[in-house]
Write a protein that holds these residues in place. Structure first.
Motif, PDB file in Angstrom:
ATOM      1  N   ILE A 417     -89.261 -57.356  50.537  1.00 15.21           N
ATOM      2  CA  ILE A 417     -89.796 -56.728  51.745  1.00 15.21           C
ATOM      3  C   ILE A 417     -89.095 -57.212  53.001  1.00 15.21           C
ATOM      4  CG2 ILE A 417     -92.053 -56.357  50.696  1.00 15.21           C
ATOM      5  CD1 ILE A 417     -93.084 -58.756  52.316  1.00 15.21           C
ATOM      6  N   GLN A 418     -88.282 -58.274  52.890  1.00 19.22           N
ATOM      7  CA  GLN A 418     -87.546 -58.732  54.058  1.00 19.22           C
ATOM      8  C   GLN A 418     -86.215 -58.016  54.212  1.00 19.22           C
ATOM      9  OE1 GLN A 418     -87.183 -63.014  53.923  1.00 19.22           O
ATOM     10  NE2 GLN A 418     -89.217 -63.300  54.764  1.00 19.22           N
ATOM     11  N   THR A 419     -85.567 -57.710  53.091  1.00 18.66           N
ATOM     12  CA  THR A 419     -84.246 -57.082  53.150  1.00 18.66           C
ATOM     13  C   THR A 419     -84.259 -55.618  52.749  1.00 18.66           C
ATOM     14  OG1 THR A 419     -83.697 -57.660  50.855  1.00 18.66           O
ATOM     15  CG2 THR A 419     -83.223 -59.309  52.557  1.00 18.66           C
ATOM     16  N   GLY A 420     -85.298 -55.199  52.051  1.00 17.64           N
ATOM     17  CA  GLY A 420     -85.349 -53.829  51.557  1.00 17.64           C
ATOM     18  C   GLY A 420     -84.543 -53.620  50.290  1.00 17.64           C
ATOM     19  N   LYS A 421     -83.940 -54.661  49.755  1.00 15.67           N
ATOM     20  CA  LYS A 421     -83.085 -54.542  48.576  1.00 15.67           C
ATOM     21  C   LYS A 421     -83.932 -54.463  47.314  1.00 15.67           C
ATOM     22  CE  LYS A 421     -79.177 -56.717  46.219  1.00 15.67           C
ATOM     23  NZ  LYS A 421     -78.187 -57.817  46.259  1.00 15.67           N
ATOM     24  N   ILE A 422     -83.568 -53.537  46.434  1.00 15.91           N
ATOM     25  CA  ILE A 422     -84.252 -53.375  45.154  1.00 15.91           C
ATOM     26  C   ILE A 422     -83.450 -54.094  44.084  1.00 15.91           C
ATOM     27  CG2 ILE A 422     -85.051 -51.725  43.427  1.00 15.91           C
ATOM     28  CD1 ILE A 422     -85.461 -49.714  45.640  1.00 15.91           C
ATOM     29  N   SER A 423     -84.123 -54.867  43.261  1.00 12.29           N
ATOM     30  CA  SER A 423     -83.448 -55.676  42.251  1.00 12.29           C
ATOM     31  C   SER A 423     -82.952 -54.816  41.101  1.00 12.29           C
ATOM     32  CB  SER A 423     -84.418 -56.731  41.711  1.00 12.29           C
ATOM     33  OG  SER A 423     -85.386 -56.110  40.855  1.00 12.29           O
ATOM     34  N   ASN A 424     -82.178 -55.434  40.210  1.00 14.46           N
ATOM     35  CA  ASN A 424     -81.827 -54.756  38.964  1.00 14.46           C
ATOM     36  C   ASN A 424     -83.008 -54.874  38.007  1.00 14.46           C
ATOM     37  OD1 ASN A 424     -81.421 -57.105  36.985  1.00 14.46           O
ATOM     38  ND2 ASN A 424     -80.152 -57.726  38.714  1.00 14.46           N
ATOM     39  N   ASP A 425     -82.862 -54.322  36.827  1.00 13.22           N
ATOM     40  CA  ASP A 425     -83.981 -54.255  35.883  1.00 13.22           C
ATOM     41  C   ASP A 425     -84.014 -55.436  34.929  1.00 13.22           C
ATOM     42  OD1 ASP A 425     -86.268 -52.877  34.843  1.00 13.22           O
ATOM     43  OD2 ASP A 425     -85.074 -52.314  33.098  1.00 13.22           O
ATOM     44  N   GLY A 426     -83.051 -56.360  35.059  1.00 14.69           N
ATOM     45  CA  GLY A 426     -82.965 -57.448  34.092  1.00 14.69           C
ATOM     46  C   GLY A 426     -83.437 -58.784  34.619  1.00 14.69           C
ATOM     47  N   TYR A 427     -82.938 -59.813  33.984  1.00 14.75           N
ATOM     48  CA  TYR A 427     -83.341 -61.186  34.266  1.00 14.75           C
ATOM     49  C   TYR A 427     -82.745 -61.658  35.582  1.00 14.75           C
ATOM     50  CZ  TYR A 427     -84.113 -66.181  33.373  1.00 14.75           C
ATOM     51  OH  TYR A 427     -84.515 -67.491  33.454  1.00 14.75           O
ATOM     52  N   GLU A 428     -83.585 -62.244  36.441  1.00 18.07           N
ATOM     53  CA  GLU A 428     -83.098 -62.847  37.682  1.00 18.07           C
ATOM     54  C   GLU A 428     -84.201 -63.687  38.311  1.00 18.07           C
ATOM     55  OE1 GLU A 428     -82.273 -60.094  40.901  1.00 18.07           O
ATOM     56  OE2 GLU A 428     -83.556 -58.606  39.943  1.00 18.07           O
ATOM     57  N   SER A 429     -83.805 -64.532  39.244  1.00 15.74           N
ATOM     58  CA  SER A 429     -84.752 -65.394  39.950  1.00 15.74           C
ATOM     59  C   SER A 429     -85.240 -64.682  41.204  1.00 15.74           C
ATOM     60  CB  SER A 429     -84.080 -66.715  40.317  1.00 15.74           C
ATOM     61  OG  SER A 429     -84.956 -67.536  41.055  1.00 15.74           O
ATOM     62  N   ILE A 430     -86.560 -64.665  41.434  1.00 18.10           N
ATOM     63  CA  ILE A 430     -87.134 -63.989  42.590  1.00 18.10           C
ATOM     64  C   ILE A 430     -88.221 -64.859  43.211  1.00 18.10           C
ATOM     65  CG2 ILE A 430     -86.709 -61.681  41.627  1.00 18.10           C
ATOM     66  CD1 ILE A 430     -89.723 -61.561  41.001  1.00 18.10           C
ATOM     67  N   GLN A 431     -88.642 -64.491  44.417  1.00 17.77           N
ATOM     68  CA  GLN A 431     -89.767 -65.149  45.089  1.00 17.77           C
ATOM     69  C   GLN A 431     -90.955 -64.198  45.081  1.00 17.77           C
ATOM     70  OE1 GLN A 431     -86.850 -66.228  48.434  1.00 17.77           O
ATOM     71  NE2 GLN A 431     -88.539 -67.635  48.786  1.00 17.77           N
ATOM     72  N   THR A 432     -92.086 -64.674  44.576  1.00 16.30           N
ATOM     73  CA  THR A 432     -93.241 -63.794  44.428  1.00 16.30           C
ATOM     74  C   THR A 432     -93.880 -63.428  45.761  1.00 16.30           C
ATOM     75  OG1 THR A 432     -94.718 -65.699  44.122  1.00 16.30           O
ATOM     76  CG2 THR A 432     -93.764 -64.705  42.135  1.00 16.30           C
ATOM     77  N   CYS A 433     -93.658 -64.239  46.810  1.00 18.16           N
ATOM     78  CA  CYS A 433     -94.348 -63.984  48.076  1.00 18.16           C
ATOM     79  C   CYS A 433     -93.704 -62.873  48.892  1.00 18.16           C
ATOM     80  CB  CYS A 433     -94.426 -65.264  48.913  1.00 18.16           C
ATOM     81  SG  CYS A 433     -92.853 -65.816  49.595  1.00 18.16           S
ATOM     82  N   ILE A 434     -92.457 -62.497  48.575  1.00 15.32           N
ATOM     83  CA  ILE A 434     -91.767 -61.482  49.387  1.00 15.32           C
ATOM     84  C   ILE A 434     -91.240 -60.329  48.545  1.00 15.32           C
ATOM     85  CG2 ILE A 434     -91.116 -63.029  51.273  1.00 15.32           C
ATOM     86  CD1 ILE A 434     -88.340 -63.255  49.979  1.00 15.32           C
ATOM     87  N   ASN A 435     -91.725 -60.188  47.321  1.00 13.94           N
ATOM     88  CA  ASN A 435     -91.297 -59.077  46.470  1.00 13.94           C
ATOM     89  C   ASN A 435     -92.496 -58.260  46.006  1.00 13.94           C
ATOM     90  OD1 ASN A 435     -88.248 -58.997  45.644  1.00 13.94           O
ATOM     91  ND2 ASN A 435     -88.769 -61.178  45.765  1.00 13.94           N
ATOM     92  N   VAL A 436     -92.341 -56.937  46.090  1.00 16.91           N
ATOM     93  CA  VAL A 436     -93.372 -56.018  45.608  1.00 16.91           C
ATOM     94  C   VAL A 436     -92.821 -55.297  44.384  1.00 16.91           C
ATOM     95  CG1 VAL A 436     -94.402 -55.695  47.880  1.00 16.91           C
ATOM     96  CG2 VAL A 436     -92.573 -54.179  47.149  1.00 16.91           C
ATOM     97  N   PRO A 437     -93.687 -54.967  43.431  1.00 18.80           N
ATOM     98  CA  PRO A 437     -93.194 -54.323  42.191  1.00 18.80           C
ATOM     99  C   PRO A 437     -92.888 -52.841  42.430  1.00 18.80           C
ATOM    100  CG  PRO A 437     -95.579 -54.556  42.121  1.00 18.80           C
ATOM    101  CD  PRO A 437     -95.139 -55.242  43.381  1.00 18.80           C
ATOM    102  N   MET A 438     -91.751 -52.392  41.928  1.00 21.65           N
ATOM    103  CA  MET A 438     -91.403 -50.980  41.959  1.00 21.65           C
ATOM    104  C   MET A 438     -91.639 -50.336  40.594  1.00 21.65           C
ATOM    105  SD  MET A 438     -90.560 -50.845  45.067  1.00 21.65           S
ATOM    106  CE  MET A 438     -89.919 -49.176  45.202  1.00 21.65           C
ATOM    107  N   THR A 439     -91.670 -51.160  39.539  1.00 23.57           N
ATOM    108  CA  THR A 439     -92.001 -50.740  38.186  1.00 23.57           C
ATOM    109  C   THR A 439     -92.901 -51.802  37.578  1.00 23.57           C
ATOM    110  OG1 THR A 439     -90.142 -51.889  37.147  1.00 23.57           O
ATOM    111  CG2 THR A 439     -89.723 -49.655  37.962  1.00 23.57           C
ATOM    112  N   ASP A 440     -93.302 -51.632  36.350  1.00 20.98           N
ATOM    113  CA  ASP A 440     -93.989 -52.704  35.644  1.00 20.98           C
ATOM    114  C   ASP A 440     -93.030 -53.886  35.528  1.00 20.98           C
ATOM    115  OD1 ASP A 440     -96.147 -51.067  35.413  1.00 20.98           O
ATOM    116  OD2 ASP A 440     -95.792 -50.533  33.314  1.00 20.98           O
TER     117      ASP A 440
END
Length: 445
Positions: A417-440
């Protein structure tokens, strides 16, 4: 007694209990750092040097060996540590970027007339008795801005010799984690030596760059550094480091922008823009001129697709970078913003659209916690969604700064939500406080 059970005659926790009461620096299991010196880098930055205990050194270097990296590395440029600081009977934890690389003397140790911080006289320790090479290769160094309760305490009040509990070096703001574009493969493909790297920093955001730039040059990358600061060139002590690197590595270019001096501006503006990127180097010039003056559907040179950008600074700087990248159109539907890795040292979110500002998605997605075998539904940030479902997750600042909420995503796509960037669908490190789910989403928690 259960078959196969081999009890420890002396538990490591018991040894720690005894040893820490003999001396607070001794521990078999807990990484600790002892403050040994301070150094003024600029009006904004103070370098703090720590001596690591045996537990820190053993765990840091062995973990790098187990992860497939050379055992002498210890940590990567751009990584950070979390310090636990006791102030008035209350523990505070803060994240600080590491300066330089392990086994590497820091550039200021070559200065025979170095002036240590005024509080260095609080302790007659071995700092003054070691050679510059020994100091640089046997310490952990951070550079901080003396503002905020914890940072101000560390720079002005903590007595030299004070021992702090520390985490091991960690963080994803590294060359090893960089990937160009959005890839669907779970296996990370490291950036090649042919990839040009652009580092953009604002103010104290230069601290993680100190190790990143050095490491990138050692790997053979072509590196460009852009640093925005309120200091003039004469006052910028870090300029000595960049001058040394430019002398050693012909493929290194740096630009120091004093935000109060128009003569240092790129494209006549103190703000970062597409025109500013155009002025950085001839290799970018032809592509950027084309993109700024031609329709977006025109086929362009793909050189920009091969540039990896690292940026660290204020939300305003990062927002300007994303706007500049949106003004640059790449061929084959690629987006330059997908080549950006960022870190922010501010508590203010970037300028984002109304939907992101509310941090919600159109419908709730299912979040599965693999380690706990639990799941919940969320249409807001992963952290807030878990809390709404009565599930406690690790967190700190709740604004993407402290990294305490960072976890591994197994599958699914999330949006920062800070950068507007959507992640890929695989394994990666993220921060739960600034990411919203786009899929399950499946999290390794």
């Amino acid at each position: 007694m259960t078959t196969g059970y081999r009890p420890e005659l002396i538990h490591r926790a018991f040894v720690d209990f005894i040893s820490t009461r003999l001396h607070p620096f001794w521990s078999l299991n807990v990484p600790k750092l002892r403050l040994i010196a301070r150094r003024i880098l600029s009006d904004e930055l103070i370098a703090l040097q720590f001596e690591p205990n045996c537990a820190f050194k053993q765990q840091a270097f062995s973990s790098s060996h187990r992860s497939g990296h050379s055992s002498h590395e210890g940590w990567h440029g751009g990584q950070h540590i979390n310090l636990s600081v006791l102030i008035d009977g209350v523990y505070h934890q803060r994240s600080y970027s590491l300066v330089g690389l392990p086994q590497q003397p820091l550039w200021w140790h070559e200065d025979s007339e170095q002036k240590p911080h005024k509080n260095n006289n609080n302790l007659n320790n071995s700092f003054d008795k070691k050679s510059p090479a020994q100091i640089g290769t046997s310490t952990v160094t951070i550079a901080i801005k003396p503002q905020g309760r914890v940072s101000e305490y560390l720079t002005n009040h903590a007595v030299l010799g004070t021992v702090f509990d520390s985490s091991l070096p960690s963080g994803e703001f590294t060359l090893a984690q960089a990937r160009l574009g959005q890839q669907t493969s779970e296996k990370r493909s490291p950036i090649s030596v042919q990839t040009s790297l652009l580092f953009i920093a604002g103010g104290s955001g230069i601290t993680p760059m100190l190790g990143l730039v050095t490491q990138a040059l050692k790997y053979g990358h072509k590196v460009t550094l852009l640093h925005y600061s309120r200091m003039s060139l004469g006052e910028n002590i870090l300029q000595k480091q960049w001058q040394q690197l430019a002398t050693i590595y012909p493929n290194f270019t740096y630009y120091l922008i004093n935000t109060e001096d128009p003569s240092t501006y790129l494209a006549g503006s103190r703000h970062l823009s597409a025109a500013s990127l155009l002025a950085l180097s001839p290799s970018l010039s032809s592509s950027l001129k084309a993109t700024l003056n031609t329709p977006s559907n025109v086929s362009l040179d793909s050189t920009l697709s091969d540039i990896q950008i690292f940026a660290c600074g204020s939300p305003a700087l990062l927002a300007g970078l994303y706007r500049a990248c949106d003004d640059i159109h790449l061929p084959l539907g690629k987006q330059l913003r997908d080549n950006i890795m960022t870190e922010s040292f501010s508590h203010t979110l970037l300028d984002i659209d109304e939907a992101d500002e509310k941090a919600v998605t159109s419908e709730a997605k299912t979040i599965f916690l693999r380690g706990r075998q639990r799941q919940f539904n969320s249409n807001t940030t992963l952290l807030m969604g878990a809390e709404n479902a009565g599930i406690c997750l690790n967190h700190g600042c709740r604004q993407g700064i402290c990294q305490l909420c960072r976890c591994n995503k197994i599958s699914g796509r999330v949006k920062n939500i800070q950068t507007g960037k959507i992640s890929n669908d695989g394994y990666e490190s993220i921060q739960t406080c600034i990411n919203v789910p786009m899929t399950d989403v499946v999290l390794d928690i």
